[in-house]
Write a protein that holds these residues in place. Sequence first.
Motif, PDB file in Angstrom:
ATOM      1  N   GLU A  94     -14.260  20.967 -16.668  1.00 50.85           N
ATOM      2  CA  GLU A  94     -15.058  19.778 -16.398  1.00 50.85           C
ATOM      3  C   GLU A  94     -15.546  19.796 -14.956  1.00 50.85           C
ATOM      4  O   GLU A  94     -14.794  20.116 -14.038  1.00 50.85           O
ATOM      5  N   THR A 107     -17.629  17.045 -12.386  1.00 46.66           N
ATOM      6  CA  THR A 107     -18.226  15.729 -12.206  1.00 46.66           C
ATOM      7  C   THR A 107     -18.829  15.665 -10.812  1.00 46.66           C
ATOM      8  O   THR A 107     -18.112  15.817  -9.816  1.00 46.66           O
ATOM      9  N   TRP A 123     -16.387   8.588 -10.377  1.00 47.35           N
ATOM     10  CA  TRP A 123     -16.084   8.160 -11.733  1.00 47.35           C
ATOM     11  C   TRP A 123     -17.341   7.693 -12.474  1.00 47.35           C
ATOM     12  O   TRP A 123     -17.403   7.760 -13.699  1.00 47.35           O
ATOM     13  N   GLN A 140     -21.514  11.164 -15.084  1.00 44.82           N
ATOM     14  CA  GLN A 140     -21.117  11.712 -16.369  1.00 44.82           C
ATOM     15  C   GLN A 140     -20.489  13.092 -16.184  1.00 44.82           C
ATOM     16  O   GLN A 140     -20.997  13.920 -15.423  1.00 44.82           O
ATOM     17  N   PRO A 141     -19.397  13.381 -16.891  1.00 42.73           N
ATOM     18  CA  PRO A 141     -18.781  14.706 -16.788  1.00 42.73           C
ATOM     19  C   PRO A 141     -19.643  15.777 -17.445  1.00 42.73           C
ATOM     20  O   PRO A 141     -20.226  15.557 -18.513  1.00 42.73           O
ATOM     21  N   GLN A 161     -20.506  11.919 -22.242  1.00 35.87           N
ATOM     22  CA  GLN A 161     -20.626  10.526 -21.822  1.00 35.87           C
ATOM     23  C   GLN A 161     -19.235   9.994 -21.491  1.00 35.87           C
ATOM     24  O   GLN A 161     -18.342  10.031 -22.334  1.00 35.87           O
ATOM     25  N   TYR A 162     -19.057   9.528 -20.247  1.00 35.51           N
ATOM     26  CA  TYR A 162     -17.714   9.180 -19.802  1.00 35.51           C
ATOM     27  C   TYR A 162     -17.138   8.019 -20.606  1.00 35.51           C
ATOM     28  O   TYR A 162     -17.860   7.177 -21.139  1.00 35.51           O
ATOM     29  N   GLU A 206     -10.832   7.031 -10.330  1.00 30.17           N
ATOM     30  CA  GLU A 206     -10.827   7.800 -11.562  1.00 30.17           C
ATOM     31  C   GLU A 206     -11.033   6.857 -12.743  1.00 30.17           C
ATOM     32  O   GLU A 206     -10.937   5.645 -12.606  1.00 30.17           O
ATOM     33  N   ARG A 207     -11.333   7.437 -13.888  1.00 29.95           N
ATOM     34  CA  ARG A 207     -11.503   6.644 -15.096  1.00 29.95           C
ATOM     35  C   ARG A 207     -10.166   6.510 -15.820  1.00 29.95           C
ATOM     36  O   ARG A 207      -9.378   7.457 -15.887  1.00 29.95           O
ATOM     37  N   GLU A 253     -10.942  14.096 -18.966  1.00 26.29           N
ATOM     38  CA  GLU A 253     -12.149  14.371 -19.747  1.00 26.29           C
ATOM     39  C   GLU A 253     -12.445  15.859 -19.799  1.00 26.29           C
ATOM     40  O   GLU A 253     -13.588  16.286 -19.928  1.00 26.29           O
ATOM     41  N   ASP A 304     -15.790  11.278 -25.707  1.00 27.60           N
ATOM     42  CA  ASP A 304     -17.195  10.933 -25.518  1.00 27.60           C
ATOM     43  C   ASP A 304     -17.425   9.493 -25.974  1.00 27.60           C
ATOM     44  O   ASP A 304     -16.828   9.055 -26.959  1.00 27.60           O
ATOM     45  N   SER A 331     -13.849   5.133 -26.498  1.00 26.39           N
ATOM     46  CA  SER A 331     -13.955   6.585 -26.638  1.00 26.39           C
ATOM     47  C   SER A 331     -13.926   7.023 -28.096  1.00 26.39           C
ATOM     48  O   SER A 331     -13.236   6.439 -28.926  1.00 26.39           O
TER      49      SER A 331
END
Length: 275
Positions: free
Chosen positions: A81, A83, A88, A91-92, A118-119, A129-130, A145, A165, A182
């Motif tokens: 990944e 980013t 955050w 999008q990754p 899509q995060y 962070e998410r 992710e 996603d 998600s």
Amino acid sequence: RSRSSLVVDKRLTGPNAGSVYLFWVYTNSVSPGWHGIHGRLSRDGGATWSPDFVVSGEHIWATLGTSADIGTDGVVYVAWEYTEQALWSNQPQLYLVRSTDYGATWSPEHLISGAPAQYIGGPDWKYRERVLTAAADCSVLRIDEHPRIAVSPLNSDHVYAVWNDSRWESAITDCLGPGKHSDVAFSRSTDGGQTWSPVIRLNDDAIGNGVDQWQPAINTSADGTIGVTWYDRRYAPDPYFYDVAYTQSTDGGVTWTPNQRITDVSSNPDSLPDY
């Protein structure tokens, strides 16, 4: 939130048969700090290792996680990944490379599915962070992710990828602020990662129902069957609890079996606080 990957070339004969590969995100305190994806190779069961070799080339800053697999002819794949700016809110982007000469050289980086993922989730309290919400009191559940990949045992040009996603979910605002639920996404490549099939959703509950499915894992069996598991919140009466679900494909990822709940008892993500 980053991790290393270790894979073994399971062939009994041929160049580098039985070799062990280790891949990781290399960071240190030397500017710029991030140095991309590195790897090492052992040909003697881990007793000795090669010097570091560089796997990623173009996107090395703010890379996270690695996932690797090896085809039955020794072709090695690595995905990760990226980013942008490690923010955050970006999008990754999920990248993949492969080596046909046992790690000596690597292909150009290819964007899995041809577009960013899509995060999912929303920002933690420090906006670093998410995370997903873990309970009604707004405690959080850490996520990643990173893509997970697997190579077909029948054709090493066929590689499969799964990831979190939110493209099928609507935006929400909860106690953590703006975010998205998600789903589990899948795409496959039949040309060694250069091009990818349209992204499909593997969890078969109602689209946009606000239920989280995340952090999939993928593997293949000797006959080519693809199996995927993930965490799933649809089965528990408490909307924050989760189970493990499963689906499989026997035609290279074109069609999938109905989702199956694996766990008998749901897990509470808030049972051990994450400070």
